[in-house]
Write a protein that holds these residues in place. Structure first.
Motif: not given
Ligand SMILES: *Cc1c(COP(=O)(O)O)cnc(C)c1O
Length: 587
Positions: A45, A108-110, A138, A140, A186, A188, A190, A215, A217-218, A238, A240-241
């Motif tokens: 995560a 990324g998400t941020t 988050h 972010s 979001n 999901v 995190n 969001d 990301a998750q 993002s 990287h997730k």
């Protein structure tokens, strides 16, 4: 756990029947040579690991195709431009965006959320307008909105949650009003794994005349996403997730919204024509991508998308759900373990606490690490959520497609073991140290900080490896003098520590040039570090404290390489507080 969105069929997604071992085998970092203990990675995560296909795509790009994109006449640059724009097409397919130009590359998400807050937010928010967030967000998806609200006079409202960590939708509907301009939540959580009913949330926002930002990301690595079926106005994630590289992410936005937004950053590539009097901006998507972008990151992200689509979200979701069920059952059987976040619809995130006897999440994480198990501890960038839950943080294990039941079993066995050990420790621990005892501050353990440090370094040098030194620190921490509860005040709280740390320092009565201190933490490893500082500093002369090179000592005992950054920051915060007091004495 599938979100009720349109399940797209991808040309590649023939439903992979590759055995799971083969999928796991594609991740070099998860392979260990014989004799090495396997890496149990349960922190996806925070960031997923990368398969060979992604690593190689990035390396190939650097070996064969790298050049700056756009504007160049030579073919190599055109190849790089094509790879970059192909990545955008891959993203558009992943999200089912109406067109690739609606998919902007960001860090990324941020950055994606900051982009919307800084451009759409500042251009459209007015005093009295409202932005609705949720208690699950988050940082972010909180801080950029606070910044936009501060700049514009808009206000933030928050959708509350129930004890299971689910959004209270009735309250959400009541929060919506003609003042609502945007709902940002979001997909999901995190921290808890809750899957939010984003379709319903978006519909209600639209019905109230507001926009909706998700969001993602998750969610992005765990199920199919269809921004058109969701009717999301903005969607962020993002790389990287999603098994891709760091430093690359996406902001999806509807064309008509993006076109009406002022630019984000100014610079090269985002302009049409520049004179010193006036600049006209480029069309989408370039208008929001000033400067040379992360080209290799986009190439890696495209490879990650292809890789995920080859496996197929149906398989990913089924596998992760099976693991989640198995993990939930195993953790529930551990006495004294409390799961935090028990939503009906959950993704593969298990937040938990050991409560009987209590063990700080930081200690859980540190001890699991010594067994080769990576989990995350702390507030998970969700401090408002932790406040709502009345806890400082949790230990969190999170799942990805490469995990298997063995990973989960190793975690459960380690936790059961640790909990049992802690119970034995608790039942034999001496009782009777209570707060009414006269407060005893520890006196000097040696002639000077340097002499105390030399003694400590010698003791530590006798221990051959870090796990043993770690245990030694924990043992030191167990001998810390008791800090009375009355001293654990807000003023004595040290910020910058992941665990709770209180530190009370004073001039030594009768020897005013000397400093002495008491400190305590809920985490054993931090208590160990406090004991270290106490041996060096407490009872010493202020000028000697200031003269002592503590960083040199930390380097000498190789602390830096073995402590995480947040732990080092916490340690630095304690050192700073003591040095400040010493400085005030010397003045
Ligand atoms: C990780 C995460 C973010 C931040 O992503 P970055 O890649 O660090 O920008 C935001 N929201 C959620 C839900 C996350 O899990």
């Amino acid at each position: 756990m599938a979100e009720p969105t349109v399940q797209k069929t991808h040309p590649e997604a023939a439903g992979s029947d590759v055995p799971h071992d083969a999928i796991r085998g594609e991740f070099p970092i998860l392979q260990r040579r014989p004799g090495e203990s396997p890496l149990v990675f349960l922190d996806s995560a925070a960031s997923t690991q990368q398969p060979t296909a992604v690593i190689e795509a990035v390396a190939d790009y650097h070996r064969q195709s790298h050049a700056n994109i756009h504007r160049a006449v030579y073919r190599l640059s055109q190849t790089a431009t094509r790879l970059y724009e192909d990545a955008r097409i891959a993203v558009a397919r992943l999200l089912n965006a109406a067109e690739p130009a609606e998919c902007l590359f960001t860090r990324g998400t941020t950055e994606s959320i900051n982009l919307v807050a800084a451009t759409w937010g500042r251009a459209n928010l007015r005093p009295g307008d409202e932005i609705i967030l949720s208690a699950l967000e988050h940082h972010s998806n909180i801080v950029p909105w606070q910044m936009a609200a501060q700049a514009t006079g808009a206000r933030i409202r928050v959708i509350p949650i129930n004890a299971a960590g689910e959004l209270l939708l009735d309250d959400y509907h009541r929060l919506l009003s003609p003042r609502t301009r945007l709902v940002a939540v979001n997909h999901v959580s995190n921290a808890l794994g809750t899957i939010n009913p984003v379709r319903e949330i978006i519909d209600a926002a639209h019905a109230a005349g507001a926009l909706a930002l998700i969001d993602g990301a998750q969610w992005i690595a765990h199920g199919p996403t269809d921004v058109q079926a969701l009717d999301a106005d903005f969607y962020a994630f993002s790389g990287h997730k999603l098994y891709g590289p760091t430093g690359i992410g996406v902001l999806y936005g509807k064309r008509r919204l993006l076109e009406a937004m002022p630019p984000y950053q100014g610079g090269g590539d985002m302009i049409e024509r520049v004179t010193f009097e006036q600049t006209t901006y480029a069309a989408l998507p370039n208008r929001f991508e000033a400067g040379t972008p992360n080209i290799s990151g986009a190439v890696g992200l495209a490879a990650a998308i292809r890789w995920v689509q080859q496996i197929g979200f149906a398989r990913i979701a089924a596998h992760e759900q099976d693991l989640l069920d198995h993990a939930t059952e195993r953790l529930r059987q551990i006495p004294g373990l409390r799961l935090v976040g028990t939503a009906q619809r959950k993704s593969g995130v298990l937040s938990f606490l050991l409560t009987d006897p209590p063990m700080a999440p930081l200690d859980i994480g540190t001890r699991l690490d010594l067994r080769g198990i990576c989990i995350r501890t702390g507030h998970h960038c969700c401090q408002p959520l932790m406040q709502r839950l009345g806890i400082g943080g949790t230990a969190r294990a999170s799942l990805a497609i490469y995990n298997d039941r063995q990973d989960v079993d190793r975690l459960a066995e380690a936790l059961a073991d640790m909990a049992a050990q802690a119970r034995r420790g608790a039942s034999t621990a001496s009782t009777g140290t209570d707060d009414t005892a006269a407060t005893a501050f520890p006196t000097a353990s040696a002639e000077s900080p340097q002499a105390a440090a030399d003694d400590l370094a010698e003791e530590l040098a006798l221990l051959p490896d870090w796990p043993m030194r770690h245990q030694y620190l924990i043992d030191l921490g167990e001998q810390l003098p008791t800090m009375p509860e009355a001293l654990k005040t807000a003023a004595n709280t040290v910020h910058g520590c992941q665990s709770t740390v209180h530190l009370a320092a004073r001039r030594q009565p009768g020897a005013e040039e000397r400093i002495e201190f008491l400190a305590d933490s809920d985490a054993n490893i931090v208590r160990g570090l406090i004991a270290l500082l106490q041996r060096i500093y407490s009872g010493q002369r202020a000028d000697a404290i200031l003269a002592f090179d503590i960083d040199g000592f930390f380097a000498r005992i190789e602390l830096a390489g073995n402590l995480s950054l947040s732990r080092r920051n916490g340690l630095a915060a304690m050192v700073q507080r003591l040095r400040q007091l010493a400085a005030s004495v010397v003045e």
